[in-house]
Scaffold this motif. Sequence first.
Motif, PDB file in Angstrom:
ATOM      1  N   UNK A  17       0.845  -1.157   0.059  1.00 40.37           N
ATOM      2  CA  UNK A  17       0.109  -0.006   0.264  1.00 40.37           C
ATOM      3  C   UNK A  17       0.674   1.266   0.165  1.00 40.37           C
ATOM      4  N   UNK A  18       1.955   1.314   0.605  1.00 37.33           N
ATOM      5  CA  UNK A  18       2.901   2.343   0.893  1.00 37.33           C
ATOM      6  C   UNK A  18       3.514   2.687  -0.615  1.00 37.33           C
ATOM      7  N   UNK A  19       3.885   1.371  -1.221  1.00 31.80           N
ATOM      8  CA  UNK A  19       4.664   1.587  -2.398  1.00 31.80           C
ATOM      9  C   UNK A  19       3.724   2.262  -3.573  1.00 31.80           C
ATOM     10  N   UNK A  20       2.282   1.755  -3.316  1.00 36.29           N
ATOM     11  CA  UNK A  20       1.176   2.135  -4.316  1.00 36.29           C
ATOM     12  C   UNK A  20       1.213   3.763  -4.195  1.00 36.29           C
ATOM     13  N   UNK A  21       1.067   4.145  -2.987  1.00 32.10           N
ATOM     14  CA  UNK A  21       0.748   5.614  -2.582  1.00 32.10           C
ATOM     15  C   UNK A  21       1.987   6.394  -3.188  1.00 32.10           C
ATOM     16  N   UNK A  22       3.205   5.858  -3.436  1.00 30.77           N
ATOM     17  CA  UNK A  22       4.302   6.606  -3.616  1.00 30.77           C
ATOM     18  C   UNK A  22       4.241   6.451  -5.058  1.00 30.77           C
ATOM     19  N   UNK A  23       3.822   5.606  -5.838  1.00 34.40           N
ATOM     20  CA  UNK A  23       3.776   5.406  -7.287  1.00 34.40           C
ATOM     21  C   UNK A  23       2.652   6.458  -7.788  1.00 34.40           C
ATOM     22  N   UNK A  24       1.732   6.652  -7.148  1.00 32.40           N
ATOM     23  CA  UNK A  24       0.487   7.601  -7.305  1.00 32.40           C
ATOM     24  C   UNK A  24       0.971   8.975  -7.140  1.00 32.40           C
ATOM     25  N   UNK A  25       2.001   9.250  -6.000  1.00 30.60           N
ATOM     26  CA  UNK A  25       2.166  10.588  -6.038  1.00 30.60           C
ATOM     27  C   UNK A  25       3.236  11.035  -6.995  1.00 30.60           C
ATOM     28  N   UNK A  26       4.068   9.984  -7.305  1.00 30.20           N
ATOM     29  CA  UNK A  26       5.104  10.260  -8.412  1.00 30.20           C
ATOM     30  C   UNK A  26       4.491  10.789  -9.716  1.00 30.20           C
TER      31      UNK A  26
END
Length: 487
Positions: A17-26
């Motif tokens: 979930x944390x990795x998904x949020x990082x990709x989304x913010x990117x």
Amino acid sequence: MPPVLPPGSHLSSREHERAARIRFRRAITLMVMTLVLPGSAQLVAGNRKVGRIALRVVILLAGFGLLVGLITLAWSGFVFLFIQPWVLGLLRLGLIAGAIGWFLLLVDAWRLGQPLTLIKNHRLAMTGLNAVLTFAVAGSLLFGAHLVGASRVALLAASGHGGDGSANDGRYNVLLLGGDSGAGRWGLRPDSLQVASVDAETGRTVLIGLPRNMANFDFAPGSVMDEQFPDGFDCEGCYLNGVATWAGDHKTLFPEDSQDVGVDATVMAVEGITGLKINYWAMVNLQGFKDVVNAVGGVKLHVREPIPVGIPGDSFYTHLKPGYRKLNGFEALWYARARHDSDDYSRMARQKCVVNALAQQVSPTTIVRKFGAISKATSGMIETNVPAGDFGKLVPLAMKARSQRISTLSLVPPLVRDTANPDMDFIHDKVERAIDKAEGKAGKPRGKAVLPSASKAPNGETQRGGSIGTREAGYAANESTDLSSAC
């Protein structure tokens, strides 16, 4: 819903979930970077060559815009040098190219955000945001291109050919005509005739009014009309505002390439009366005047007496109330043209006050900000022989005139005692003296102009028809060294 963990993954659900949020913010950051600084997303995460090209274009445009802004702060008329059809054409193409380029960069930023690696909700949000940004940016630029294109078309439609781009004795003399002429009826009996004589260096302007009922006047020596009327315009019922009609009935006397024989003949008359060489002419339809006033947001005028709007019997007949008022186009039109309970010479004085108010109140910022509306208002309502390429020279000169006092001279009673048999030598001398006085050659005026209102008419009146002065004593705005003080 938590993301489905790929087979063999050693990451916990929380880490995914944390990795998904990082990709989304990117992904969101890349799109915002492209919105704020086109090319920056490609420079950090995509094709660097494309990013560098885009950034260089942006920096070049920003630098050019900053330079133009700084020069405009020092000289407000500088921006009007760009009012050229070819410049507007290039600007239109530039806006279209910018819309396409920015659109493609935003789509590429969406691709660089790797939408297929995002969870469904993030992917939908990212795609929706990208769609909004791309269409908002591209749509705004394309709409701007449309306005620039429309302005260019209006400029070309309003411009003409001919004219004299060289100053005569250091001045540009522009004949301003106004009338009720409709489409295809240009030049028929102008309702208003004025010459704006403008100093080519300072913009100092003398506004010379000619009565439409003047008769037996001379034409410019050697002109077509002078050959027909060597002893003056002495035919039965022939007045200044009828010269155009006479010429229209005798078109074969004029060159085949004449843009408008009626206006050409009127120019010959005005040159003969004033002794001035006319550089350009412009005819404004009264409907066009009304629309232009509305386009610039109205005009503030001192209504000194109730001014009729319409004539008795009109369904809309009323009066403008006295006071300092901001008039819309319809009201300003009647302020300038009303004759009921007035006379022609009072109306001429009010017309000069309208010209002065527009010159003083319509700023360069207003013209730039409302250029599209002004162009639309003037389209088809103004005819002129000013070449499109000369607007860039004349508009800055008009801006200089805003900071100068406008002097006036009207060739009407009591100055010209008999407009039916005018003394041409006397009129030429008065015009020359008025120009010399405006240029300071006859001594600078001290304080405000001396107004005719100081002299009362035999019946005791000091103003009539909303103008300071009377027919017998003269109206202040018809002969003044400072038109603002006379209005």
